[in-house]
Write a protein that holds these residues in place. Structure first.
Motif, PDB file in Angstrom:
ATOM      1  N   VAL A 234       0.922  -1.185   0.070  1.00 50.67           N
ATOM      2  CA  VAL A 234       0.443   0.394   0.072  1.00 50.67           C
ATOM      3  C   VAL A 234       1.310   1.265  -0.059  1.00 50.67           C
ATOM      4  O   VAL A 234       2.134   0.581   0.586  1.00 50.67           O
ATOM      5  N   THR A 235       0.534   2.634  -0.446  1.00 51.89           N
ATOM      6  CA  THR A 235       0.804   3.513  -0.066  1.00 51.89           C
ATOM      7  C   THR A 235       1.187   3.507   0.717  1.00 51.89           C
ATOM      8  O   THR A 235       0.669   3.895   1.376  1.00 51.89           O
ATOM      9  N   SER A 236       2.228   4.453   1.028  1.00 51.73           N
ATOM     10  CA  SER A 236       3.042   4.964   2.597  1.00 51.73           C
ATOM     11  C   SER A 236       2.896   6.468   2.403  1.00 51.73           C
ATOM     12  O   SER A 236       2.689   6.940   4.022  1.00 51.73           O
ATOM     13  N   GLY A 237       2.825   7.354   1.691  1.00 51.43           N
ATOM     14  CA  GLY A 237       2.357   8.712   2.197  1.00 51.43           C
ATOM     15  C   GLY A 237       4.223   9.219   1.889  1.00 51.43           C
ATOM     16  O   GLY A 237       3.545  10.301   2.014  1.00 51.43           O
ATOM     17  N   ASP A 238       5.102   8.451   1.733  1.00 50.49           N
ATOM     18  CA  ASP A 238       6.003   9.620   1.914  1.00 50.49           C
ATOM     19  C   ASP A 238       6.183   9.895   0.251  1.00 50.49           C
ATOM     20  O   ASP A 238       6.310   9.646  -0.521  1.00 50.49           O
ATOM     21  N   GLY A 239       6.545  11.456   0.639  1.00 49.16           N
ATOM     22  CA  GLY A 239       6.859  12.611  -0.445  1.00 49.16           C
ATOM     23  C   GLY A 239       6.190  12.927  -0.823  1.00 49.16           C
ATOM     24  O   GLY A 239       5.756  13.792  -1.950  1.00 49.16           O
ATOM     25  N   GLY A 240       4.463  13.219  -0.502  1.00 49.76           N
ATOM     26  CA  GLY A 240       2.983  13.438  -0.490  1.00 49.76           C
ATOM     27  C   GLY A 240       2.308  12.412  -2.188  1.00 49.76           C
ATOM     28  O   GLY A 240       3.148  12.189  -2.680  1.00 49.76           O
ATOM     29  N   LEU A 241       1.586  13.531  -2.762  1.00 50.49           N
ATOM     30  CA  LEU A 241       0.977  13.567  -3.618  1.00 50.49           C
ATOM     31  C   LEU A 241       0.301  12.341  -3.588  1.00 50.49           C
ATOM     32  O   LEU A 241      -1.436  11.899  -3.836  1.00 50.49           O
ATOM     33  N   PHE A 242       0.793  10.644  -2.959  1.00 51.19           N
ATOM     34  CA  PHE A 242      -0.421   9.841  -3.524  1.00 51.19           C
ATOM     35  C   PHE A 242      -0.405   9.371  -1.184  1.00 51.19           C
ATOM     36  O   PHE A 242       0.457   9.256  -0.695  1.00 51.19           O
ATOM     37  N   PRO A 243      -2.235   9.398  -1.037  1.00 54.66           N
ATOM     38  CA  PRO A 243      -1.640   9.384   0.247  1.00 54.66           C
ATOM     39  C   PRO A 243      -1.754   8.493   0.821  1.00 54.66           C
ATOM     40  O   PRO A 243      -2.460   7.380  -0.175  1.00 54.66           O
ATOM     41  N   PRO A 244      -1.664   7.263   2.214  1.00 57.01           N
ATOM     42  CA  PRO A 244      -1.080   6.761   2.726  1.00 57.01           C
ATOM     43  C   PRO A 244      -2.294   5.495   2.781  1.00 57.01           C
ATOM     44  O   PRO A 244      -3.408   5.989   2.768  1.00 57.01           O
ATOM     45  N   GLY A 245      -2.120   4.423   2.068  1.00 54.72           N
ATOM     46  CA  GLY A 245      -2.818   3.191   2.357  1.00 54.72           C
ATOM     47  C   GLY A 245      -3.959   3.090   1.503  1.00 54.72           C
ATOM     48  O   GLY A 245      -4.721   2.189   2.023  1.00 54.72           O
ATOM     49  N   LEU A 246      -3.201   3.343   0.331  1.00 55.16           N
ATOM     50  CA  LEU A 246      -4.137   2.690  -1.079  1.00 55.16           C
ATOM     51  C   LEU A 246      -3.317   2.069  -1.745  1.00 55.16           C
ATOM     52  O   LEU A 246      -2.092   1.646  -1.847  1.00 55.16           O
ATOM     53  N   PRO A 247      -4.219   0.573  -1.337  1.00 48.55           N
ATOM     54  CA  PRO A 247      -3.379  -0.762  -2.492  1.00 48.55           C
ATOM     55  C   PRO A 247      -3.552  -0.078  -3.282  1.00 48.55           C
ATOM     56  O   PRO A 247      -3.693   0.631  -4.526  1.00 48.55           O
ATOM     57  N   VAL A 248      -1.988  -0.632  -3.559  1.00 45.45           N
ATOM     58  CA  VAL A 248      -1.134  -0.614  -4.794  1.00 45.45           C
ATOM     59  C   VAL A 248      -1.081  -2.025  -5.803  1.00 45.45           C
ATOM     60  O   VAL A 248      -1.718  -1.739  -7.286  1.00 45.45           O
ATOM     61  N   ALA A 249      -0.460  -3.096  -5.557  1.00 40.95           N
ATOM     62  CA  ALA A 249      -0.354  -4.484  -5.401  1.00 40.95           C
ATOM     63  C   ALA A 249      -0.038  -5.124  -4.979  1.00 40.95           C
ATOM     64  O   ALA A 249       0.469  -5.011  -3.095  1.00 40.95           O
ATOM     65  N   THR A 250       0.580  -6.764  -5.273  1.00 38.51           N
ATOM     66  CA  THR A 250       0.150  -7.606  -4.757  1.00 38.51           C
ATOM     67  C   THR A 250       1.333  -8.406  -5.388  1.00 38.51           C
ATOM     68  O   THR A 250       1.826  -8.504  -6.554  1.00 38.51           O
ATOM     69  N   VAL A 251       2.413  -9.002  -4.327  1.00 38.46           N
ATOM     70  CA  VAL A 251       3.444  -9.819  -4.165  1.00 38.46           C
ATOM     71  C   VAL A 251       3.303 -10.898  -4.992  1.00 38.46           C
ATOM     72  O   VAL A 251       2.331 -11.189  -4.697  1.00 38.46           O
ATOM     73  N   VAL A 252       4.006 -11.779  -5.910  1.00 34.19           N
ATOM     74  CA  VAL A 252       3.245 -12.701  -6.956  1.00 34.19           C
ATOM     75  C   VAL A 252       4.766 -13.507  -7.250  1.00 34.19           C
ATOM     76  O   VAL A 252       5.026 -14.529  -7.145  1.00 34.19           O
ATOM     77  N   ARG A 253       6.068 -12.428  -7.741  1.00 34.60           N
ATOM     78  CA  ARG A 253       7.573 -13.609  -7.147  1.00 34.60           C
ATOM     79  C   ARG A 253       8.639 -13.384  -6.705  1.00 34.60           C
ATOM     80  O   ARG A 253       8.522 -11.979  -6.941  1.00 34.60           O
ATOM     81  N   ILE A 254       9.493 -13.692  -6.459  1.00 35.86           N
ATOM     82  CA  ILE A 254      11.072 -13.336  -5.244  1.00 35.86           C
ATOM     83  C   ILE A 254      11.867 -14.024  -6.440  1.00 35.86           C
ATOM     84  O   ILE A 254      11.634 -15.583  -6.187  1.00 35.86           O
ATOM     85  N   SER A 255      12.458 -12.881  -7.267  1.00 37.16           N
ATOM     86  CA  SER A 255      13.388 -14.353  -8.129  1.00 37.16           C
ATOM     87  C   SER A 255      14.808 -13.142  -7.916  1.00 37.16           C
ATOM     88  O   SER A 255      13.879 -12.042  -8.647  1.00 37.16           O
ATOM     89  N   GLY A 256      16.066 -13.318  -8.240  1.00 31.44           N
ATOM     90  CA  GLY A 256      16.923 -12.405  -8.439  1.00 31.44           C
ATOM     91  C   GLY A 256      16.937 -11.291  -7.470  1.00 31.44           C
ATOM     92  O   GLY A 256      16.544 -11.585  -6.197  1.00 31.44           O
ATOM     93  N   ASP A 257      17.154  -9.743  -7.964  1.00 29.47           N
ATOM     94  CA  ASP A 257      17.620  -8.844  -7.562  1.00 29.47           C
ATOM     95  C   ASP A 257      16.006  -8.705  -6.510  1.00 29.47           C
ATOM     96  O   ASP A 257      16.603  -7.752  -5.478  1.00 29.47           O
TER      97      ASP A 257
END
Length: 307
Positions: A234-257
């Motif tokens: 979810v959005t963290s609100g850091d730096g402004g623009l996007f308010p905190p708490g908005l759903p953004v994405a879901t982790v689907v793969r962990i590989s590489g860096d």
């Protein structure tokens, strides 16, 4: 006292010989009938066909009469098996329902406690000002840019740098504003950067678009061990623009860096989106004001000691 000898042994042996003779006769008769049928099929195919048709007419009613009870027995056995399967599924669903009920009660209690603590601490929630709801005119998924067009522009108070979101989560931000239409940069665009945090751990991260369906998750930590597949971002609100708490994405793969995440919302299939004014994080009051002195009582004590 001597018992008279039994005479049944001779009868039983005679009966066994008769049964053996009947079995041999039946076997010989079956072989003879088979041979006759084989010869008949070779010598006179027409008569053999008529004989086979008559046999089929004779056997068909008997076979049908036998199959009806067999079908009923099979249906009854299937119904019994389905009943036991249904009972097992009902028990499983009842167990899950009890577990979900417990989780709902815990969730409701946590929400109530969170509200009470916010009241005690005088927590000020971030304000969100909606500009309007606009229809999506189209979207592009080219190799270099990812954007959407909405039917709202400067005449509708739309300005560059405003967050755009749907019911499922964040879509992107406005970039090029006309009088009646606005181009929205999607979060999957290669130029998009969205500060987020992991809901489960609170770990801060940065979502980076790469003109692909998935996003890169740039973590501030040295490794990906603190992120799991299925973690919500979810959005963290850091730096402004996007308010905190908005759903953004879901982790689907962990590989590489970098782990990869799937966006919570995309313009495909959407009809309308919401445009909000940029989020401005609350600023700390200066220390020389009454609010600043209340927030930093140690500074007041030092000033009184110096006097």
């Amino acid at each position: 006292m001597a018992w008279p000898p039994r005479r049944s042994s001779g009868r039983s042996s005679r009966r066994q010989r008769n049964i053996a003779l009947l079995g041999r006769a039946a076997t010989i008769a079956a072989v003879v009938i088979a041979a006759m049928l084989l010869v008949l099929s070779r010598a006179s195919p027409d008569r053999y066909s008529a004989l086979r048709s008559g046999a089929a007419d004779l056997v068909a009613p008997l076979w049908t009469a036998i199959l009806i009870p067999l079908g009923e027995v099979q249906a009854a056995a299937g119904s019994i098996a389905d009943y036991f399967k249904a009972v097992e599924k009902v028990r499983l669903l009842e167990g899950r329902e009890r577990m979900y009920q417990i989780e709902r009660e815990r969730h409701a209690q946590a929400i109530h406690e969170n509200g009470e603590l916010k009241k005690l601490l005088n927590v000020v929630e971030p304000s969100r000002d909606r500009v309007g709801v606009f229809a999506i005119s189209g979207s592009s998924t080219g190799a270099y840019v990812r954007y959407a067009l909405i039917s709202g522009g400067g005449r509708h108070a739309v300005e560059p740098g405003q967050p755009v979101l749907a019911a499922a989560g964040l879509i992107g931000r406005t970039v090029d504003v006309g009088k009646y239409a606005t181009r929205v940069m999607l979060i999957t665009d290669v130029s998009s950067r969205v500060p987020v945090r992991v809901v489960r751990t609170g770990l801060p991260a940065l979502l980076i678009g790469k003109n692909l369906p998935l996003l890169d998750v740039d973590l501030s930590g040295p490794s990906n061990s603190e992120v799991r597949v299925g973690d919500r971002l979810v959005t963290s609100g850091d730096g402004g623009l996007f308010p905190p708490g908005l759903p953004v994405a879901t982790v689907v793969r962990i590989s590489g860096d970098m782990p990869e995440a799937r966006p919570a919302a995309t313009p495909d299939g959407l009809d309308y989106v919401i445009v909000e004014r940029p989020y401005m994080p609350p600023m700390a009051p200066p220390e020389d004001t009454p609010q600043g002195r209340e927030a930093h009582p140690e500074a007041v004590i030092q000033e009184q000691a110096a006097e």
